[in-house]
Scaffold this active site. Structure first.
Site, PDB file in Angstrom:
ATOM      1  N   ASN A 212      71.181 -39.197 -18.199  1.00  0.00           N
ATOM      2  CA  ASN A 212      72.495 -39.826 -18.393  1.00  0.00           C
ATOM      3  C   ASN A 212      73.138 -39.251 -19.643  1.00  0.00           C
ATOM      4  O   ASN A 212      72.548 -38.409 -20.313  1.00  0.00           O
ATOM      5  CB  ASN A 212      72.357 -41.353 -18.446  1.00  0.00           C
ATOM      6  CG  ASN A 212      71.482 -41.783 -19.588  1.00  0.00           C
ATOM      7  OD1 ASN A 212      71.782 -41.537 -20.738  1.00  0.00           O
ATOM      8  ND2 ASN A 212      70.340 -42.407 -19.268  1.00  0.00           N
ATOM      9  N   ASP A 280      67.362 -46.310 -14.820  1.00  0.00           N
ATOM     10  CA  ASP A 280      66.879 -47.467 -14.048  1.00  0.00           C
ATOM     11  C   ASP A 280      65.877 -47.061 -12.967  1.00  0.00           C
ATOM     12  O   ASP A 280      65.034 -47.845 -12.574  1.00  0.00           O
ATOM     13  CB  ASP A 280      68.066 -48.190 -13.406  1.00  0.00           C
ATOM     14  CG  ASP A 280      68.948 -48.834 -14.468  1.00  0.00           C
ATOM     15  OD1 ASP A 280      68.383 -49.440 -15.393  1.00  0.00           O
ATOM     16  OD2 ASP A 280      70.182 -48.713 -14.390  1.00  0.00           O
ATOM     17  N   LYS A 290      58.144 -26.612  -8.073  1.00  0.00           N
ATOM     18  CA  LYS A 290      59.592 -26.607  -7.875  1.00  0.00           C
ATOM     19  C   LYS A 290      59.927 -26.764  -6.384  1.00  0.00           C
ATOM     20  O   LYS A 290      59.379 -26.048  -5.546  1.00  0.00           O
ATOM     21  CB  LYS A 290      60.171 -25.296  -8.419  1.00  0.00           C
ATOM     22  CG  LYS A 290      61.670 -25.306  -8.423  1.00  0.00           C
ATOM     23  CD  LYS A 290      62.262 -24.011  -8.959  1.00  0.00           C
ATOM     24  CE  LYS A 290      63.753 -24.026  -8.728  1.00  0.00           C
ATOM     25  NZ  LYS A 290      64.322 -22.714  -8.650  1.00  0.00           N
ATOM     26  N   PRO A 307      60.330 -49.838 -15.108  1.00  0.00           N
ATOM     27  CA  PRO A 307      60.141 -51.138 -15.747  1.00  0.00           C
ATOM     28  C   PRO A 307      61.271 -51.359 -16.752  1.00  0.00           C
ATOM     29  O   PRO A 307      61.790 -50.395 -17.319  1.00  0.00           O
ATOM     30  CB  PRO A 307      58.809 -50.983 -16.486  1.00  0.00           C
ATOM     31  CG  PRO A 307      58.630 -49.521 -16.658  1.00  0.00           C
ATOM     32  CD  PRO A 307      59.316 -48.860 -15.506  1.00  0.00           C
ATOM     33  N   ASP A 308      61.639 -52.599 -16.978  1.00  0.00           N
ATOM     34  CA  ASP A 308      62.676 -52.897 -17.970  1.00  0.00           C
ATOM     35  C   ASP A 308      61.980 -53.137 -19.314  1.00  0.00           C
ATOM     36  O   ASP A 308      61.275 -54.136 -19.496  1.00  0.00           O
ATOM     37  CB  ASP A 308      63.486 -54.126 -17.530  1.00  0.00           C
ATOM     38  CG  ASP A 308      64.728 -54.263 -18.382  1.00  0.00           C
ATOM     39  OD1 ASP A 308      64.615 -54.240 -19.626  1.00  0.00           O
ATOM     40  OD2 ASP A 308      65.817 -54.362 -17.802  1.00  0.00           O
ATOM     41  N   ILE A 309      62.166 -52.204 -20.231  1.00  0.00           N
ATOM     42  CA  ILE A 309      61.435 -52.256 -21.503  1.00  0.00           C
ATOM     43  C   ILE A 309      61.906 -53.448 -22.330  1.00  0.00           C
ATOM     44  O   ILE A 309      61.104 -54.207 -22.895  1.00  0.00           O
ATOM     45  CB  ILE A 309      61.624 -50.928 -22.275  1.00  0.00           C
ATOM     46  CG1 ILE A 309      61.259 -49.752 -21.366  1.00  0.00           C
ATOM     47  CG2 ILE A 309      60.789 -50.907 -23.546  1.00  0.00           C
ATOM     48  CD1 ILE A 309      61.693 -48.405 -21.882  1.00  0.00           C
ATOM     49  N   LYS A 341      73.524 -60.366 -18.804  1.00  0.00           N
ATOM     50  CA  LYS A 341      72.397 -59.455 -19.051  1.00  0.00           C
ATOM     51  C   LYS A 341      71.473 -60.032 -20.132  1.00  0.00           C
ATOM     52  O   LYS A 341      70.259 -59.940 -20.051  1.00  0.00           O
ATOM     53  CB  LYS A 341      72.948 -58.102 -19.499  1.00  0.00           C
ATOM     54  CG  LYS A 341      72.082 -56.931 -19.182  1.00  0.00           C
ATOM     55  CD  LYS A 341      72.797 -55.624 -19.482  1.00  0.00           C
ATOM     56  CE  LYS A 341      73.372 -54.972 -18.236  1.00  0.00           C
ATOM     57  NZ  LYS A 341      74.031 -53.701 -18.533  1.00  0.00           N
ATOM     58  N   LYS A 345      67.603 -60.769 -19.311  1.00  0.00           N
ATOM     59  CA  LYS A 345      66.515 -60.015 -19.939  1.00  0.00           C
ATOM     60  C   LYS A 345      65.744 -60.835 -20.965  1.00  0.00           C
ATOM     61  O   LYS A 345      64.671 -60.442 -21.384  1.00  0.00           O
ATOM     62  CB  LYS A 345      67.074 -58.753 -20.584  1.00  0.00           C
ATOM     63  CG  LYS A 345      67.792 -57.867 -19.556  1.00  0.00           C
ATOM     64  CD  LYS A 345      67.898 -56.444 -20.012  1.00  0.00           C
ATOM     65  CE  LYS A 345      68.622 -55.615 -18.969  1.00  0.00           C
ATOM     66  NZ  LYS A 345      68.221 -54.235 -18.957  1.00  0.00           N
TER      67      LYS A 345
HETATM   68  N1  CTP Z   1      66.818 -51.252 -20.890  1.00  0.00           N
HETATM   69  C1  CTP Z   1      65.451 -51.099 -20.998  1.00  0.00           C
HETATM   70  N2  CTP Z   1      64.742 -50.648 -19.944  1.00  0.00           N
HETATM   71  C2  CTP Z   1      65.346 -50.329 -18.793  1.00  0.00           C
HETATM   72  C3  CTP Z   1      66.752 -50.478 -18.663  1.00  0.00           C
HETATM   73  C4  CTP Z   1      67.449 -50.931 -19.745  1.00  0.00           C
HETATM   74  O1  CTP Z   1      64.890 -51.393 -22.069  1.00  0.00           O
HETATM   75  N3  CTP Z   1      64.616 -49.890 -17.781  1.00  0.00           N
HETATM   76  C5  CTP Z   1      67.546 -51.821 -22.030  1.00  0.00           C
HETATM   77  C6  CTP Z   1      68.521 -50.884 -22.701  1.00  0.00           C
HETATM   78  O2  CTP Z   1      67.888 -50.191 -23.752  1.00  0.00           O
HETATM   79  C7  CTP Z   1      69.588 -51.838 -23.208  1.00  0.00           C
HETATM   80  C8  CTP Z   1      69.581 -52.936 -22.160  1.00  0.00           C
HETATM   81  O3  CTP Z   1      68.332 -52.861 -21.508  1.00  0.00           O
HETATM   82  O4  CTP Z   1      69.215 -52.425 -24.424  1.00  0.00           O
HETATM   83  C9  CTP Z   1      70.662 -52.874 -21.150  1.00  0.00           C
HETATM   84  O5  CTP Z   1      70.766 -51.598 -20.600  1.00  0.00           O
HETATM   85  P1  CTP Z   1      71.901 -51.282 -19.550  1.00  0.00           P
HETATM   86  O6  CTP Z   1      71.775 -49.854 -19.144  1.00  0.00           O
HETATM   87  O7  CTP Z   1      73.213 -51.769 -20.068  1.00  0.00           O
HETATM   88  O8  CTP Z   1      71.531 -52.260 -18.382  1.00  0.00           O
HETATM   89  P2  CTP Z   1      70.659 -52.131 -17.122  1.00  0.00           P
HETATM   90  O9  CTP Z   1      69.481 -52.991 -17.275  1.00  0.00           O
HETATM   91  O10 CTP Z   1      70.399 -50.709 -16.812  1.00  0.00           O
HETATM   92  O11 CTP Z   1      71.607 -52.821 -16.033  1.00  0.00           O
HETATM   93  P3  CTP Z   1      72.860 -52.194 -15.240  1.00  0.00           P
HETATM   94  O12 CTP Z   1      72.542 -50.744 -15.043  1.00  0.00           O
HETATM   95  O13 CTP Z   1      72.865 -52.996 -14.015  1.00  0.00           O
HETATM   96  O14 CTP Z   1      74.065 -52.426 -16.081  1.00  0.00           O
END
Ligand code: CTP
Length: 403
Positions: A212, A280, A290, A307-309, A341, A345
């Site tokens: 990204n 994500d 490759k 995983p969502d950290i 959010k 979270k």
């Molecule tokens: N974050 C994280 N781990 C992930 C995704 C996000 O720790 N796998 C954390 C980011 O560092 C940030 C927060 O979650 O502090 C929100 O990230 P954001 O990209 O805005 O949200 P997403 O969870 O990706 O949700 P969406 O894409 O639906 O907006």
């Protein structure tokens, strides 16, 4: 706050030198111990006698006065203060400082010192605007010299413009700010703060990846701001465009899974700020070789969710940081989405920002953020990413020192 602070005041030549007398008087009223140094030119404008009478101390003037044993050597003199203030700083002294000259007592002190230096330039406006002076000013800023003024206004030479020395009270405010910032420098001493930053790269095969546009600028500034407050900073960063700040403990990762592992390994900590733009999704089964292009066939990529950290750390039962702060990168409905959010979270605060391309925020130098806590929604003005970082770090520090 200024009581018993030691200031070495260097007065160089210029009509503004008369204001230094008032500066000395006001500093002494506040309990400051002022040691005056005058250049030869300065004594054409104010007499050493009046300077020493107001300072209640001998005035140092001559480089070679200092050789006798009874006198302080210039090295010692340059280190005997908490701050060196040059007011007025003439164009000539500014040039000497920028060039590193040591042919007078004032310039020698300024070259020999490791004490912070603040200067209040004063000169004719054409001298101030001259390319040579501006080059010198730039050099001094890069060398870490602090500036107060110059102001715009009527000048003794009859012209109007920038070049007037800052007023004594402005100089005193700048001196106070200097000492306040300095005392903030150990506000978070002994506290461990973790910051995630940058994008993550999720491999498709050994040469391709999903990424990204995050540059890592905001996360890097946050780490720097915590360091300035004296914290031990653990900086877990994906492959960012900007270099990690010097002095933090850097852990470089590529993927979201690696970032989670690194963050969990660094627990416990006192606060954690999740500024990384974590991907994500990842390719479920990244190819180890490759993927070749085959006529007309598109690669068959399957994704898994990362995983969502932030949520993982926010929901830790054991060793949860005292304060967990997330970011919310949104393009629509910024405040609503970010507030949801935060709840989803489980973090304490969320910093919402609008990353629509027209805002220029992602990858740009500035940010417009709203800080959302369980109690408040604070919209901050547009600021540089480093100012956002300093404000945020200071707010977090206030919570940590109360904890
Ligand atoms: N974050 C994280 N781990 C992930 C995704 C996000 O720790 N796998 C954390 C980011 O560092 C940030 C927060 O979650 O502090 C929100 O990230 P954001 O990209 O805005 O949200 P997403 O969870 O990706 O949700 P969406 O894409 O639906 O907006």
């Amino acid at each position: 706050m200024l009581d018993k602070r030691r200031i070495l005041l260097i007065i160089s030549g210029g009509i503004a030198a008369f204001k230094s007398l008032d500066l000395i008087r006001r500093l002494r009223e506040r309990g400051v111990i002022v040691t005056p140094v005058m250049t030869k030119a300065a004594s054409q404008f104010v007499t050493p006698l009046s300077v020493s009478a107001l300072a209640g101390k001998k005035v140092f003037q001559d480089l070679f006065d200092l050789t006798s044993e009874a006198e302080m050597g210039h090295i010692e003199l340059s280190r005997s203060a908490d701050l060196i203030v040059v007011a007025p700083a003439s164009a000539d002294l500014v040039a000497k400082m920028a060039a590193g000259n040591a042919n007078s007592l004032a310039s020698t002190i300024l070259l020999a010192t490791d004490t912070p230096v603040m200067i209040a330039p004063a000169m004719n406006l054409r001298m101030w605007s001259h390319a040579a002076t501006q080059r010198n000013i730039q050099t001094l800023k890069e060398d870490g010299i602090q500036f107060v003024g110059p102001n715009e206004g009527d000048m003794a030479c009859g012209e109007f413009g920038p070049g007037r020395m800052a007023e004594p009270l402005e100089i005193i405010t700048a001196i106070k700010d200097h000492f306040t910032e300095k005392s903030a420098s150990d506000l978070l001493a002994g506290k461990r703060v973790l910051v995630t930053s940058g994008p993550t790269h999720e491999p498709i095969d050994p040469v391709r990846y999903i990424a990204n546009r995050s540059s890592g600028a905001q996360g890097g500034e946050i780490a720097k701001a915590f360091m300035a407050l004296g914290a031990d900073v653990i900086f877990v960063t994906g492959p960012a465009d900007v270099q990690p700040p010097i002095g933090v403990h850097v852990i470089k990762v590529e993927t979201a899974l690696q970032m989670l592992e690194a963050v969990e390994k660094e627990m416990p900590c006192d606060a954690a700020v999740f500024a990384a733009a974590v991907a994500d999704w990842r390719v479920a089964d990244a190819s180890s070789s490759k993927i070749k292009k085959e006529d007309g066939r598109l690669p068959d990529l399957e994704f898994s969710e990362n995983p969502d950290i932030l949520a993982t750390i926010s929901n830790r039962r054991k060793d949860r940081p005292d304060l967990v702060v997330g970011f919310a990168a949104e393009t629509d409905n910024v405040i609503n989405n970010a507030s949801r959010k935060r709840l989803r979270k489980g973090c304490d605060w969320i910093v919402a920002n609008d990353v629509s391309p027209e805002t220029g925020i992602m990858g740009g130098p500035e940010n417009v953020v709203t800080l959302i806590t369980s109690q408040t929604v604070e919209r901050w003005d547009r600021m540089s990413k480093s100012e956002v970082a300093r404000e945020l770090a200071m707010k977090i520090a206030n919570v940590l020192v109360r904890a």
